[in-house]
Design a protein around this motif. Structure first.
Motif, PDB file in Angstrom:
ATOM      1  N   ALA A 148      13.010  -0.432   5.861  1.00 57.61           N
ATOM      2  CA  ALA A 148      13.026   0.761   5.009  1.00 57.61           C
ATOM      3  C   ALA A 148      11.664   1.440   4.970  1.00 57.61           C
ATOM      4  O   ALA A 148      11.572   2.670   5.140  1.00 57.61           O
ATOM      5  CB  ALA A 148      13.476   0.394   3.594  1.00 57.61           C
ATOM      6  N   ILE A 149      10.608   0.671   4.769  1.00 56.32           N
ATOM      7  CA  ILE A 149       9.281   1.297   4.708  1.00 56.32           C
ATOM      8  C   ILE A 149       8.842   1.788   6.081  1.00 56.32           C
ATOM      9  O   ILE A 149       8.201   2.828   6.206  1.00 56.32           O
ATOM     10  CB  ILE A 149       8.229   0.348   4.092  1.00 56.32           C
ATOM     11  CG1 ILE A 149       6.909   1.109   3.899  1.00 56.32           C
ATOM     12  CG2 ILE A 149       8.028  -0.899   4.926  1.00 56.32           C
ATOM     13  CD1 ILE A 149       5.863   0.329   3.139  1.00 56.32           C
ATOM     14  N   ILE A 174       7.720   6.515   9.613  1.00 53.61           N
ATOM     15  CA  ILE A 174       8.054   7.300  10.809  1.00 53.61           C
ATOM     16  C   ILE A 174       8.573   8.680  10.419  1.00 53.61           C
ATOM     17  O   ILE A 174       8.226   9.693  11.054  1.00 53.61           O
ATOM     18  CB  ILE A 174       9.082   6.540  11.667  1.00 53.61           C
ATOM     19  CG1 ILE A 174       8.464   5.263  12.241  1.00 53.61           C
ATOM     20  CG2 ILE A 174       9.609   7.427  12.791  1.00 53.61           C
ATOM     21  CD1 ILE A 174       7.239   5.489  13.111  1.00 53.61           C
ATOM     22  N   THR A 175       9.383   8.749   9.377  1.00 50.61           N
ATOM     23  CA  THR A 175       9.903  10.045   8.922  1.00 50.61           C
ATOM     24  C   THR A 175       8.774  10.960   8.481  1.00 50.61           C
ATOM     25  O   THR A 175       8.744  12.153   8.812  1.00 50.61           O
ATOM     26  CB  THR A 175      10.890   9.847   7.751  1.00 50.61           C
ATOM     27  OG1 THR A 175      12.003   9.082   8.200  1.00 50.61           O
ATOM     28  CG2 THR A 175      11.381  11.186   7.218  1.00 50.61           C
ATOM     29  N   LYS A 176       7.832  10.415   7.737  1.00 49.80           N
ATOM     30  CA  LYS A 176       6.695  11.219   7.271  1.00 49.80           C
ATOM     31  C   LYS A 176       5.859  11.724   8.445  1.00 49.80           C
ATOM     32  O   LYS A 176       5.402  12.880   8.460  1.00 49.80           O
ATOM     33  CB  LYS A 176       5.834  10.398   6.305  1.00 49.80           C
ATOM     34  CG  LYS A 176       6.457  10.205   4.924  1.00 49.80           C
ATOM     35  CD  LYS A 176       5.610   9.303   4.050  1.00 49.80           C
ATOM     36  CE  LYS A 176       6.019   9.323   2.589  1.00 49.80           C
ATOM     37  NZ  LYS A 176       7.424   9.342   2.285  1.00 49.80           N
ATOM     38  N   LEU A 177       5.635  10.862   9.440  1.00 56.04           N
ATOM     39  CA  LEU A 177       4.860  11.278  10.617  1.00 56.04           C
ATOM     40  C   LEU A 177       5.617  12.339  11.420  1.00 56.04           C
ATOM     41  O   LEU A 177       5.028  13.312  11.902  1.00 56.04           O
ATOM     42  CB  LEU A 177       4.555  10.060  11.489  1.00 56.04           C
ATOM     43  CG  LEU A 177       3.587   9.027  10.900  1.00 56.04           C
ATOM     44  CD1 LEU A 177       3.528   7.790  11.780  1.00 56.04           C
ATOM     45  CD2 LEU A 177       2.187   9.625  10.750  1.00 56.04           C
ATOM     46  N   TYR A 178       6.912  12.160  11.546  1.00 55.19           N
ATOM     47  CA  TYR A 178       7.737  13.112  12.302  1.00 55.19           C
ATOM     48  C   TYR A 178       7.699  14.490  11.653  1.00 55.19           C
ATOM     49  O   TYR A 178       7.521  15.515  12.326  1.00 55.19           O
ATOM     50  CB  TYR A 178       9.170  12.581  12.380  1.00 55.19           C
ATOM     51  CG  TYR A 178      10.116  13.519  13.090  1.00 55.19           C
ATOM     52  CD1 TYR A 178      10.133  13.602  14.481  1.00 55.19           C
ATOM     53  CD2 TYR A 178      10.990  14.337  12.362  1.00 55.19           C
ATOM     54  CE1 TYR A 178      11.001  14.471  15.133  1.00 55.19           C
ATOM     55  CE2 TYR A 178      11.851  15.210  12.995  1.00 55.19           C
ATOM     56  CZ  TYR A 178      11.858  15.269  14.385  1.00 55.19           C
ATOM     57  OH  TYR A 178      12.715  16.140  15.032  1.00 55.19           O
ATOM     58  N   LYS A 179       7.854  14.511  10.329  1.00 58.83           N
ATOM     59  CA  LYS A 179       7.845  15.801   9.623  1.00 58.83           C
ATOM     60  C   LYS A 179       6.497  16.491   9.711  1.00 58.83           C
ATOM     61  O   LYS A 179       6.417  17.715   9.653  1.00 58.83           O
ATOM     62  CB  LYS A 179       8.226  15.575   8.159  1.00 58.83           C
ATOM     63  CG  LYS A 179       9.693  15.222   7.957  1.00 58.83           C
ATOM     64  CD  LYS A 179      10.019  15.050   6.472  1.00 58.83           C
ATOM     65  CE  LYS A 179      11.501  14.761   6.267  1.00 58.83           C
ATOM     66  NZ  LYS A 179      11.834  14.568   4.826  1.00 58.83           N
ATOM     67  N   ALA A 180       5.437  15.693   9.857  1.00 62.25           N
ATOM     68  CA  ALA A 180       4.090  16.271   9.970  1.00 62.25           C
ATOM     69  C   ALA A 180       3.737  16.621  11.412  1.00 62.25           C
ATOM     70  O   ALA A 180       2.635  17.112  11.677  1.00 62.25           O
ATOM     71  CB  ALA A 180       3.063  15.287   9.414  1.00 62.25           C
ATOM     72  N   GLY A 181       4.669  16.371  12.333  1.00 60.26           N
ATOM     73  CA  GLY A 181       4.422  16.699  13.735  1.00 60.26           C
ATOM     74  C   GLY A 181       3.446  15.747  14.409  1.00 60.26           C
ATOM     75  O   GLY A 181       2.799  16.109  15.384  1.00 60.26           O
ATOM     76  N   TRP A 207       0.830  -1.211   0.000  1.00 59.64           N
ATOM     77  CA  TRP A 207       0.000   0.000   0.000  1.00 59.64           C
ATOM     78  C   TRP A 207       0.860   1.254   0.000  1.00 59.64           C
ATOM     79  O   TRP A 207       0.449   2.283  -0.534  1.00 59.64           O
ATOM     80  CB  TRP A 207      -0.922  -0.032   1.213  1.00 59.64           C
ATOM     81  CG  TRP A 207      -2.117   0.861   1.140  1.00 59.64           C
ATOM     82  CD1 TRP A 207      -2.861   1.156   0.037  1.00 59.64           C
ATOM     83  CD2 TRP A 207      -2.714   1.574   2.230  1.00 59.64           C
ATOM     84  NE1 TRP A 207      -3.901   1.997   0.364  1.00 59.64           N
ATOM     85  CE2 TRP A 207      -3.839   2.264   1.712  1.00 59.64           C
ATOM     86  CE3 TRP A 207      -2.431   1.683   3.583  1.00 59.64           C
ATOM     87  CZ2 TRP A 207      -4.651   3.062   2.514  1.00 59.64           C
ATOM     88  CZ3 TRP A 207      -3.245   2.462   4.381  1.00 59.64           C
ATOM     89  CH2 TRP A 207      -4.350   3.148   3.849  1.00 59.64           C
ATOM     90  N   GLY A 208       2.012   1.217   0.626  1.00 62.82           N
ATOM     91  CA  GLY A 208       2.939   2.344   0.567  1.00 62.82           C
ATOM     92  C   GLY A 208       3.010   3.172   1.828  1.00 62.82           C
ATOM     93  O   GLY A 208       2.053   3.297   2.593  1.00 62.82           O
ATOM     94  N   ALA A 209       4.199   3.765   2.052  1.00 64.07           N
ATOM     95  CA  ALA A 209       4.463   4.529   3.276  1.00 64.07           C
ATOM     96  C   ALA A 209       3.538   5.733   3.416  1.00 64.07           C
ATOM     97  O   ALA A 209       3.070   6.046   4.516  1.00 64.07           O
ATOM     98  CB  ALA A 209       5.924   4.972   3.291  1.00 64.07           C
ATOM     99  N   GLN A 210       3.264   6.427   2.317  1.00 70.14           N
ATOM    100  CA  GLN A 210       2.418   7.610   2.396  1.00 70.14           C
ATOM    101  C   GLN A 210       1.010   7.255   2.875  1.00 70.14           C
ATOM    102  O   GLN A 210       0.449   7.941   3.739  1.00 70.14           O
ATOM    103  CB  GLN A 210       2.348   8.305   1.027  1.00 70.14           C
ATOM    104  CG  GLN A 210       1.538   9.597   1.018  1.00 70.14           C
ATOM    105  CD  GLN A 210       2.131  10.652   1.938  1.00 70.14           C
ATOM    106  OE1 GLN A 210       3.347  10.844   1.969  1.00 70.14           O
ATOM    107  NE2 GLN A 210       1.289  11.339   2.692  1.00 70.14           N
TER     108      GLN A 210
END
Length: 347
Positions: free
Chosen positions: A243-244, A249-256, A212-215
């Motif tokens: 990796a996924i 986690i990176t996407k969630l972190y950047k979104a606060g 389904w993908g990380a996003q």
């Protein structure tokens, strides 16, 4: 063909299930459980199916015999002529009086014959038939059916059928202890004192068509935190999913967004965590099948193949129509909103 005395004279059955996937073994489990209940059973299977985890808690008369043959291109100890003779030798050492081959492979039927196993049952499709001497065969048309349908029909024809198969797996006690330790350590990542209600978010996949993908996963976790603060999230996968998991986690972190815990460890501990959870949401993979077997609701993001329906605990989203399954890239048609809608219904 001589008829096996309805399995009534069998004392020790060698069950051979040579498929490579964890899901493959889970699908066969109820009928193997039936044999384990009634007979001494040795199960020959590939290490990749994690049979020791799947059959945790089986009776002391149950033993495993691993067959190390080619898995995804990697040759093993039992490949080639010498490997075949090793299989014959190991079958002979079991001293089984009956072999049940849950497959159409002629190789294992010939090995059982050369090992001197008196009664040999199998699907009997193609060349395998020449090496079998008991039981009823399947029609060759069944080779196109799902594995569950094949084993169900074969078992019904050969004396170990089930009127209502039940898929159930027990978590190891040591793994449950470890899972509880992990949950206590993760309490500091949430606003709650302890994690008492959580969903397993299954991010693993066997190929890109089932991913389904990380996003999408990051959006789903974000929406859940806002709409369902009563449901914590646990990102769940295997070591190959690092990796996924990092991407999510990176996407969630950047979104606060508050970061959920991540578990990419041992399978037995993953099963224990699933046992303690409220259910599963994620890709169509082995963890989805495990969740059905711990008898908790599981929402599968089915796409490459049609939704599994063997358990009442398995669910699908309403995003796809029947004719769309199997289309390239169709998993991306499933949106986080589609998944949230199903979550609100089930939990």
């Amino acid at each position: 063909m001589p008829a096996l005395p309805a399995l009534s004279s069998a004392q020790h059955i060698l069950v051979i299930q040579p498929l490579v996937g964890i899901g493959d073994m889970i699908w066969h489990k109820p009928w193997i459980d039936k044999l384990i209940k009634d007979y001494r059973v040795t199960l020959m299977a590939k290490p990749s199916v994690q049979a020791d985890v799947i059959f945790e808690g089986a009776s002391e008369s149950f033993t495993l015999l691993k067959v190390d043959r080619t898995v995804r291109g990697k040759r093993g100890y039992h490949d080639g002529l010498f490997g075949f003779m090793r299989i014959v030798s190991e079958m002979r050492k079991t001293e089984a009086d009956t072999a049940i081959i849950l497959h159409h492979s002629p190789r294992y039927a010939l090995a059982a014959r050369l090992a001197g196993i008196p009664y040999r049952l199998g699907y009997g499709i193609g060349r395998q038939k020449a090496h079998l001497n008991a039981g009823q065969f399947l029609d060759k048309k069944t080779i196109d059916k799902h594995a569950i349908d094949r084993v169900r029909q074969f078992a019904n024809q050969n004396g170990f059928g089930l009127s209502a198969p039940e898929w159930k797996i027990s978590a190891r006690k040591t793994a449950i202890t470890r899972a509880n330790q992990l949950l206590r350590s993760w309490k500091f990542t949430t606003d709650q004192q302890t994690i008492t209600t959580f969903l397993c978010i299954g991010i693993g996949s066997m190929n890109s068509e089932r991913q389904w993908g990380a996003q999408n996963f990051a959006e789903l976790v974000s929406h859940l935190l806002k709409q369902r603060p009563d449901l914590n999230c646990l990102i769940l996968g295997g070591p190959d999913e690092k990796a996924i998991a990092d991407d999510i986690i990176t996407k969630l972190y950047k979104a606060g967004i508050r970061l959920p815990p991540v578990f990419l460890g041992r399978l037995d501990e993953a099963v224990a965590l699933m046992t303690l959870s409220s259910g599963y949401v994620g890709n169509d993979t082995s963890l989805l099948n495990f969740m059905a077997c711990v008898q908790k609701p599981a929402v599968g993001l089915f796409s490459e193949s049609r939704p599994l329906e063997y358990s009442p605990y398995l669910h699908k989203t309403d995003a796809l129509q029947n004719f769309e399954y199997g289309q390239a890239g169709i998993i991306q048609k499933i949106t986080p909103s589609d998944v949230l809608e199903k979550i609100h219904v089930l939990w």
